[in-house]
Design a protein around this motif. Structure first.
Motif, mmCIF file in Angstrom:
data_model
loop_
_atom_site.group_PDB
_atom_site.id
_atom_site.type_symbol
_atom_site.label_atom_id
_atom_site.label_comp_id
_atom_site.label_asym_id
_atom_site.label_seq_id
_atom_site.Cartn_x
_atom_site.Cartn_y
_atom_site.Cartn_z
ATOM 1 N N ASP A 58 0.978 -1.371 -0.113
ATOM 2 C CA ASP A 58 0.413 -0.201 -0.178
ATOM 3 C C ASP A 58 1.097 1.568 0.267
ATOM 4 O OD1 ASP A 58 -2.580 -1.202 -0.541
ATOM 5 O OD2 ASP A 58 -2.564 -1.628 1.914
ATOM 6 N N GLU A 60 3.214 2.124 2.442
ATOM 7 C CA GLU A 60 3.370 2.773 3.226
ATOM 8 C C GLU A 60 5.095 2.395 3.955
ATOM 9 O OE1 GLU A 60 1.401 4.586 4.987
ATOM 10 O OE2 GLU A 60 -0.565 4.701 4.241
ATOM 11 N N ARG A 80 4.570 6.278 -4.859
ATOM 12 C CA ARG A 80 3.020 6.968 -5.552
ATOM 13 C C ARG A 80 2.730 7.223 -6.567
ATOM 14 N NH1 ARG A 80 0.357 7.962 0.290
ATOM 15 N NH2 ARG A 80 0.564 5.698 1.173
#
Length: 586
Positions: A58, A60, A80
């Motif tokens: 994700d 993170e 991202r």
């Protein structure tokens, strides 16, 4: 506190949890070892201007190395942005995305970020991300981002492990140092593969499901520790500020305003009221500003907790668009990591000093003082490009003196060793010495700054340099005094000195953002870095420590008496009776 952070939700035994936590960090350590050993540029292998991180599926942050704090939180913006262009389902094993655009998750253009997915038996288990400062991407000091060298949006650098030769040729065509670039790219790629190997070993040993549980729990663990740390700060609203001396185009200071709101287990950092974006190259993209917010708070929010995205969950921020801390294209950003981020730290730390004065730390010299210069070898006519980061003093703490000549909190970088510089470039390092009386006085004094002198053997120039603290020295806290001002000078071949940035001997101030400053063969660039601020009333400093500082040339005998009220004998011992009288007079 959410259900995901409760003890009942944790599934791993403590040993497995710790092995995985350490494994994530070790994967990043391997990345850094490979990059440092294989890179071609001194700014990477000697000055350690790079960072390595691993992210969960994700995106993170779950593991990192302690290289440049200002890189770390910004790297997930880059990752991202890369995945927005190349969604995870389109990326295969060995695919690598490169970017350095400050407005697409980057910071300043020389920081180049590579992202690759890591698969194990068909499952995506992590992303490896490497960010390194390249010596040159064609940057100059400019009022438009286009003048700061080539800017790469997210683009495929490698597919299935095969380098994109056309892109590599374009990159090499846009730099003054093509002899370094491809070697540095290969080193960054190798660091990604090292991370991939370590993460696959963990997956092989524990399985994908256990690894994912470890990632979840390590984030929750850091979140819980951060919550408890915030709860130790009294609820309230605290204000701080700092400034850069100028943007290089105007002589007006550029200011940051910080409002720190603490409520229970959350912190909100509001930078409303900070100055608008600038013409000069000190603007900070949001990714850089947010990263600086996080690492500035980390010092006071359980610094021993694992450094990962669990900390981010408890910190909110407001950074208005159009300010110099969240600029709109095409504002230039070359000094963002090295100048703007240190001012974010200065503003936040000044607010922290009000919130928790007994735990606060006086200001550092508050800049990286990064410069890039060129010099022509008179024997070969070859044009060389090099960088350096002359460090300064850190501020005093409630427990001890500030560190001498240490890199600003934004990075764990090092200066360019004189031996390396003189071996690779037509340069001579004539001086690198601590400056007496540069440390801010205090019960715990600041650290000292340094005087660095680099002689150009051939014709040269300072291509770009950012600095600050040339108007005023770094402030002290809780009654401590300020450190010395920074200054940029040119020593001519006849030995005479002229100021090119900062206050000259007549009290005239020159803008400290330099670009295109020419040097003839035999002339030297001299930089005087500042000392850190002092902590606490100087008159309460142990007189024996003051005498020791005088004997070590940190403090002059005159300043020992004027700042600390300590009178010394001719053999530099404390004259106890005279000192009592002097301190009483103060």
């Amino acid at each position: 506190m959410t259900d995901t952070t409760t003890a009942a939700s944790r599934k791993l035994d403590p040993v497995t949890f710790e092995v995985l936590r350490r494994g994530f960090d070790y994967a990043c350590e391997r990345m850094s070892q490979v990059l440092q050993k294989a890179s071609f540029s001194p700014i990477i292998y000697d000055m350690v201007d790079f960072s390595s991180a691993v992210f969960d599926p994700d995106v993170e942050l779950i593991g990192q190395t302690a290289n440049c704090p200002v890189h770390i939180a910004a790297m997930h913006y880059s990752a991202r942005a890369s995945l927005a262009k190349f969604p995870r389902e389109t990326l295969g094993d060995g695919d690598v995305v490169i970017l350095n655009d400050p407005y697409l998750g980057g910071t300043h253009t020389p920081d180049v970020t590579l992202t690759t997915p890591i698969y194990f038996e068909g499952d995506l288990i992590a992303y490896a991300v490497s960010r390194a400062h390249w010596t040159d991407v064609g940057q100059t000091m400019d009022s438009h981002i286009a003048g700061e060298g080539f800017r790469l949006p997210p683009v495929k650098l490698a597919s299935a492990g095969v380098l994109n030769r056309d892109l590599m040729d374009i990159i090499k065509n846009g730099t003054r140092t093509p002899q370094y670039v491809e070697g540095d790219v290969q080193a960054q790629l190798a660091s990604l593969w090292a991370c991939r190997d370590e993460m696959r070993r963990l997956a092989q040993r524990y399985g994908v499901d256990v690894m994912r549980e470890g990632m979840r729990e390590i984030l929750d663990y850091t979140q819980r520790r951060t919550q408890k740390a915030i709860e130790q700060i009294p609820d309230g609203v605290y204000y701080g500020e700092d400034y850069i001396d100028s943007d290089g185009y105007s002589e007006e200071p550029v200011r940051i305003k910080v409002k720190l709101e603490v409520s229970g287990d959350r912190v909100h950092v509001d930078m409303t009221g900070s100055d608008k974006q600038c013409l000069g190259p000190i603007n900070s993209p949001l990714a850089n500003t947010v990263s600086a917010i996080y690492y500035s708070l980390k010092f006071f929010l359980d610094p021993q907790a694992p450094a990962n995205a669990g900390m981010y969950r408890q910190i909110d921020f407001t950074v208005p668009e159009g300010t110099w801390l969240n600029p709109i294209w095409p504002a230039p950003t070359l000094g963002c990591t090295t100048a703007a981020s240190s001012k974010v730290t200065g503003g936040i730390w000044s607010a922290i000093a009000i919130a928790i004065p007994d735990r606060s730390v006086a200001s550092t010299y508050s800049d990286a003082n990064w410069f890039t210069a060129s010099v022509i070898d008179p024997a070969t006519d070859e044009n060389h490009v090099f960088s350096d980061l002359p460090a300064g003093g850190w501020g005093g703490t409630p427990f001890n003196d500030g560190m001498h000549v240490t890199m600003d909190p934004l990075g764990n970088c090092q200066n360019l060793p004189a031996e390396t510089a003189e071996m690779l470039f037509p340069l001579r390092y004539n001086s690198f010495q601590m400056i007496e009386d540069s440390a801010g006085p205090g019960r715990y004094r600041g650290g000292a700054g340094v005087r660095m002198e680099v002689e150009f053997i051939g014709t040269g120039q300072i291509i770009t340099m950012e600095s600050s603290r040339t108007r005023e020295g770094s402030p002290g806290t809780n009654g401590g005094g300020s450190g010395s001002r920074q200054k940029q000078l040119r020593r001519k071949a006849d030995g005479s000195i002229e100021t090119v940035g900062g206050l000259d001997d007549d009290g005239n101030w020159l803008p400290q953002m330099l670009g295109g400053i020419q040097f003839r063969a035999g002339e030297s660039f001299v930089f005087e870095s500042g000392g850190g601020g002092g902590w606490g009333d100087p008159l309460t400093r142990d007189a024996e420590l003051v005498a020791e500082d005088v004997r070590n040339d940190v403090v002059s005998r005159a300043r020992a008496e004027s700042d600390y009220g300590v009178v010394l004998t001719d053999d530099l011992r404390v004259d106890a009776d005279a000192t009592r009288v002097a301190r009483a007079a103060h």
